[in-house]
Write an enzyme that holds these catalytic residues in place. Sequence first.
Site, PDB file in Angstrom:
ATOM      1  N   ARG A  66       3.764  -0.292 -18.445  1.00 30.53           N
ATOM      2  CA  ARG A  66       4.115   0.841 -17.579  1.00 30.53           C
ATOM      3  C   ARG A  66       5.422   1.470 -18.033  1.00 30.53           C
ATOM      4  NH1 ARG A  66       3.447  -1.357 -11.654  1.00 30.53           N
ATOM      5  NH2 ARG A  66       3.982   0.791 -11.061  1.00 30.53           N
ATOM      6  N   HIS A 103      10.652   0.646  -3.402  1.00 34.82           N
ATOM      7  CA  HIS A 103       9.929  -0.427  -4.097  1.00 34.82           C
ATOM      8  C   HIS A 103      10.578  -0.779  -5.434  1.00 34.82           C
ATOM      9  CE1 HIS A 103       6.046   0.428  -1.593  1.00 34.82           C
ATOM     10  NE2 HIS A 103       6.950  -0.240  -0.935  1.00 34.82           N
ATOM     11  N   CYS A 125      17.973 -13.473 -19.508  1.00 39.34           N
ATOM     12  CA  CYS A 125      19.342 -13.079 -19.126  1.00 39.34           C
ATOM     13  C   CYS A 125      20.337 -13.765 -20.046  1.00 39.34           C
ATOM     14  CB  CYS A 125      19.593 -13.511 -17.680  1.00 39.34           C
ATOM     15  SG  CYS A 125      21.246 -13.171 -17.070  1.00 39.34           S
ATOM     16  N   ASN A 159      -1.994  16.212  -0.483  1.00 37.16           N
ATOM     17  CA  ASN A 159      -2.798  15.201  -1.184  1.00 37.16           C
ATOM     18  C   ASN A 159      -4.067  15.873  -1.697  1.00 37.16           C
ATOM     19  OD1 ASN A 159      -4.616  12.789  -1.601  1.00 37.16           O
ATOM     20  ND2 ASN A 159      -2.806  11.749  -0.797  1.00 37.16           N
ATOM     21  N   MET A 160      -4.751  15.195  -2.614  1.00 36.85           N
ATOM     22  CA  MET A 160      -6.024  15.747  -3.105  1.00 36.85           C
ATOM     23  C   MET A 160      -7.100  15.557  -2.047  1.00 36.85           C
ATOM     24  SD  MET A 160      -5.499  16.842  -6.180  1.00 36.85           S
ATOM     25  CE  MET A 160      -6.998  16.778  -7.152  1.00 36.85           C
ATOM     26  N   THR A 161      -6.918  14.529  -1.217  1.00 37.43           N
ATOM     27  CA  THR A 161      -7.926  14.194  -0.206  1.00 37.43           C
ATOM     28  C   THR A 161      -7.247  13.797   1.101  1.00 37.43           C
ATOM     29  OG1 THR A 161      -7.844  11.830  -0.639  1.00 37.43           O
ATOM     30  CG2 THR A 161      -9.309  13.093  -2.055  1.00 37.43           C
ATOM     31  N   ALA A 164      -0.434  18.108  -6.082  1.00 34.60           N
ATOM     32  CA  ALA A 164       0.964  18.279  -5.641  1.00 34.60           C
ATOM     33  C   ALA A 164       1.743  19.184  -6.591  1.00 34.60           C
ATOM     34  CB  ALA A 164       1.644  16.917  -5.547  1.00 34.60           C
TER      35      ALA A 164
HETATM   36  C1  BV8 Z   1       5.901  -7.327   2.845  1.00 35.51           C
HETATM   37  C2  BV8 Z   1       5.945  -1.946  -6.512  1.00 35.51           C
HETATM   38  C3  BV8 Z   1       6.893  -9.072   4.144  1.00 35.51           C
HETATM   39  C4  BV8 Z   1       5.142  -2.759  -7.447  1.00 35.51           C
HETATM   40  C5  BV8 Z   1       4.543  -1.873  -4.514  1.00 35.51           C
HETATM   41  C6  BV8 Z   1       0.547  -4.382   7.504  1.00 35.51           C
HETATM   42  C7  BV8 Z   1      -0.789  -4.071   7.434  1.00 35.51           C
HETATM   43  C8  BV8 Z   1      -1.520  -4.470   6.293  1.00 35.51           C
HETATM   44  C9  BV8 Z   1      -0.930  -5.157   5.224  1.00 35.51           C
HETATM   45  C10 BV8 Z   1       0.396  -5.446   5.298  1.00 35.51           C
HETATM   46  C11 BV8 Z   1       1.130  -5.082   6.443  1.00 35.51           C
HETATM   47  N1  BV8 Z   1       2.401  -5.485   6.220  1.00 35.51           N
HETATM   48  C12 BV8 Z   1       2.497  -6.125   5.000  1.00 35.51           C
HETATM   49  C13 BV8 Z   1       1.280  -6.102   4.427  1.00 35.51           C
HETATM   50  C14 BV8 Z   1       0.984  -6.669   3.099  1.00 35.51           C
HETATM   51  C15 BV8 Z   1       1.295  -5.703   1.944  1.00 35.51           C
HETATM   52  C16 BV8 Z   1       0.399  -4.483   2.037  1.00 35.51           C
HETATM   53  O1  BV8 Z   1       0.792  -3.436   2.516  1.00 35.51           O
HETATM   54  N2  BV8 Z   1      -0.828  -4.657   1.506  1.00 35.51           N
HETATM   55  C17 BV8 Z   1      -1.755  -3.506   1.444  1.00 35.51           C
HETATM   56  C18 BV8 Z   1      -2.486  -3.583   0.104  1.00 35.51           C
HETATM   57  C19 BV8 Z   1      -2.713  -3.522   2.604  1.00 35.51           C
HETATM   58  N3  BV8 Z   1       2.701  -5.280   1.962  1.00 35.51           N
HETATM   59  C20 BV8 Z   1       3.611  -6.078   1.338  1.00 35.51           C
HETATM   60  O2  BV8 Z   1       3.335  -7.112   0.757  1.00 35.51           O
HETATM   61  C21 BV8 Z   1       5.047  -5.594   1.380  1.00 35.51           C
HETATM   62  N4  BV8 Z   1       5.961  -6.661   1.667  1.00 35.51           N
HETATM   63  O3  BV8 Z   1       5.091  -7.087   3.703  1.00 35.51           O
HETATM   64  O4  BV8 Z   1       6.896  -8.278   2.945  1.00 35.51           O
HETATM   65  C22 BV8 Z   1       6.629 -10.437   3.650  1.00 35.51           C
HETATM   66  C23 BV8 Z   1       7.673 -11.111   3.058  1.00 35.51           C
HETATM   67  C24 BV8 Z   1       7.456 -12.445   2.666  1.00 35.51           C
HETATM   68  C25 BV8 Z   1       6.163 -13.028   2.762  1.00 35.51           C
HETATM   69  C26 BV8 Z   1       5.114 -12.273   3.298  1.00 35.51           C
HETATM   70  C27 BV8 Z   1       5.336 -10.950   3.740  1.00 35.51           C
HETATM   71  C28 BV8 Z   1       5.506  -5.076  -0.017  1.00 35.51           C
HETATM   72  C29 BV8 Z   1       4.759  -3.863  -0.390  1.00 35.51           C
HETATM   73  C30 BV8 Z   1       5.333  -3.263  -1.691  1.00 35.51           C
HETATM   74  C31 BV8 Z   1       4.576  -3.763  -2.901  1.00 35.51           C
HETATM   75  N5  BV8 Z   1       5.018  -3.040  -4.115  1.00 35.51           N
HETATM   76  N6  BV8 Z   1       5.013  -1.240  -5.626  1.00 35.51           N
HETATM   77  C32 BV8 Z   1       4.617  -1.948  -8.594  1.00 35.51           C
HETATM   78  O5  BV8 Z   1       4.613  -0.723  -8.514  1.00 35.51           O
HETATM   79  O6  BV8 Z   1       4.216  -2.558  -9.570  1.00 35.51           O
HETATM   80  S1  BV8 Z   1       3.314  -1.090  -3.573  1.00 35.51           S
HETATM   81  C33 BV8 Z   1       2.575   0.050  -4.656  1.00 35.51           C
HETATM   82  O7  BV8 Z   1       1.289   0.292  -4.125  1.00 35.51           O
HETATM   83  C34 BV8 Z   1       3.236   1.411  -4.714  1.00 35.51           C
HETATM   84  O8  BV8 Z   1       4.627   1.358  -4.714  1.00 35.51           O
HETATM   85  C35 BV8 Z   1       2.680   2.070  -3.457  1.00 35.51           C
HETATM   86  O9  BV8 Z   1       3.420   1.660  -2.326  1.00 35.51           O
HETATM   87  C36 BV8 Z   1       1.295   1.479  -3.361  1.00 35.51           C
HETATM   88  C37 BV8 Z   1       0.284   2.414  -3.971  1.00 35.51           C
HETATM   89  O10 BV8 Z   1       0.096   3.444  -3.044  1.00 35.51           O
HETATM   90  P1  BV8 Z   1       0.257   4.992  -3.509  1.00 35.51           P
HETATM   91  O11 BV8 Z   1       1.570   5.181  -4.167  1.00 35.51           O
HETATM   92  O12 BV8 Z   1      -0.066   5.791  -2.329  1.00 35.51           O
HETATM   93  O13 BV8 Z   1      -0.838   5.161  -4.661  1.00 35.51           O
HETATM   94  P2  BV8 Z   1      -2.433   5.157  -4.526  1.00 35.51           P
HETATM   95  O14 BV8 Z   1      -2.958   5.081  -5.909  1.00 35.51           O
HETATM   96  O15 BV8 Z   1      -2.855   4.147  -3.505  1.00 35.51           O
HETATM   97  O16 BV8 Z   1      -2.796   6.599  -3.904  1.00 35.51           O
HETATM   98  C38 BV8 Z   1      -2.488   7.750  -4.647  1.00 35.51           C
HETATM   99  C39 BV8 Z   1      -2.732   8.913  -3.692  1.00 35.51           C
HETATM  100  O17 BV8 Z   1      -2.381  10.116  -4.379  1.00 35.51           O
HETATM  101  C40 BV8 Z   1      -4.190   9.055  -3.247  1.00 35.51           C
HETATM  102  O18 BV8 Z   1      -4.210   9.353  -1.861  1.00 35.51           O
HETATM  103  C41 BV8 Z   1      -4.707  10.247  -4.074  1.00 35.51           C
HETATM  104  O19 BV8 Z   1      -5.658  11.000  -3.365  1.00 35.51           O
HETATM  105  C42 BV8 Z   1      -3.436  11.051  -4.254  1.00 35.51           C
HETATM  106  N7  BV8 Z   1      -3.384  11.875  -5.470  1.00 35.51           N
HETATM  107  C43 BV8 Z   1      -3.847  11.569  -6.707  1.00 35.51           C
HETATM  108  N8  BV8 Z   1      -3.540  12.594  -7.585  1.00 35.51           N
HETATM  109  C44 BV8 Z   1      -2.858  13.524  -6.848  1.00 35.51           C
HETATM  110  C45 BV8 Z   1      -2.753  13.062  -5.507  1.00 35.51           C
HETATM  111  N9  BV8 Z   1      -2.130  13.761  -4.540  1.00 35.51           N
HETATM  112  C46 BV8 Z   1      -1.606  14.977  -4.893  1.00 35.51           C
HETATM  113  N10 BV8 Z   1      -1.648  15.471  -6.171  1.00 35.51           N
HETATM  114  C47 BV8 Z   1      -2.275  14.787  -7.150  1.00 35.51           C
HETATM  115  N11 BV8 Z   1      -2.304  15.312  -8.388  1.00 35.51           N
HETATM  116 ZN    ZN Z   2      21.234 -14.582 -15.204  1.00 30.24          ZN
END
Ligand code: BV8
Ligand code: ZN
Length: 251
Positions: A74, A124, A152, A218-220, A236
């Site tokens: 990445r 994030h 490190c 968003n696209m959708t 966007a």
């Molecule tokens: C935590 C860094 C406490 C890494 C990321 C409540 C409910 C359900 C689940 C949970 C909850 N609370 C916690 C959870 C668990 C989990 C979670 O949310 N799971 C999901 C899958 C259900 N959350 C966590 O684990 C969080 N931490 O809860 O800690 C804890 C602590 C200790 C022990 C236990 C718990 C941490 C979450 C952060 C993880 N890290 N990123 C990396 O990048 O490598 S998340 C990562 O995924 C991104 O940062 C982002 O947040 C997410 C992806 O989402 P989007 O960015 O929206 O991307 P996506 O592809 O999904 O969608 C793209 C959109 O763009 C689409 O809608 C598409 O239509 C649109 N699009 C496409 N092209 C265009 C466009 N729009 C406009 N123009 C275009 N051209």
């Molecule tokens: Zn160190």
Amino acid sequence: MTDDFDGELKRAADALRAASRVCVLTGAGVSAESGVPTFRASDGLWEGHRIEDVASPMGFERDPRLVWNFYNARRANVRTVRPNPGHHALVRLEDRYGTRFTLVTQNVDGLHRVAGTKSLLEIHGSLYRTRCTYCGEVLDRGLDALPAIPHCHCGAMLRPDIVWFNENLPPDVWDAAQIAASECDVMLVVGTSAVVHPAASLIPIAKRTNDATVVEVNMTRTEASHYADVGLYGPAGEVLPKLVAELERTA
Ligand code: BV8
Ligand code: ZN
């Protein structure tokens, strides 16, 4: 773009014109037109691995080489891309509101920073930084190529300074994001599926705390659509410049 796109555009611009404080929440979609793959686009998989598994403490414990391959790939991708007109339009929007503007991004690609956004909260983390798994030192490495498993100077293994699944967000950054959401009059929700938490909870926070006008770009339709007062459906990189132009057309 829908037939009533122009009507929605005017409604969004009216809300922004009346706003004193603006908060923007972005996801991978705002970087898609720059050539950064979204999570959904890859069906949430990387080389056959669920991203939740690679981007997790357990994944790193199990196979740090696999995880670093993921992040080095990445970093290499982001080395080849530039901010798109969507990123630049958000910089122009910030110029209009100054300190009354906050951009909260889930993206780790750093493109908002490269575009010139000043009030930026990378909740994030960032692909640019590493963190030592032992002494905790955080360093900005730019996007220079890193070894397969970087270490490190203290000898311990480095990890990306990125928030993985099942990890808490950095408290200071997350607190600032919640405050920005709770105080805004308009929240722009751009290019996110609004599935990952707690990031997605910023939208109901804006709605419930300050009855903010929520504008989805968003696209959708997404998980956030039922909070949206205005929906601008299209790329966007095309929609955001149109929105800022409409806003500036009748200042
Ligand atoms: C935590 C860094 C406490 C890494 C990321 C409540 C409910 C359900 C689940 C949970 C909850 N609370 C916690 C959870 C668990 C989990 C979670 O949310 N799971 C999901 C899958 C259900 N959350 C966590 O684990 C969080 N931490 O809860 O800690 C804890 C602590 C200790 C022990 C236990 C718990 C941490 C979450 C952060 C993880 N890290 N990123 C990396 O990048 O490598 S998340 C990562 O995924 C991104 O940062 C982002 O947040 C997410 C992806 O989402 P989007 O960015 O929206 O991307 P996506 O592809 O999904 O969608 C793209 C959109 O763009 C689409 O809608 C598409 O239509 C649109 N699009 C496409 N092209 C265009 C466009 N729009 C406009 N123009 C275009 N051209
Ligand atoms: Zn160190």
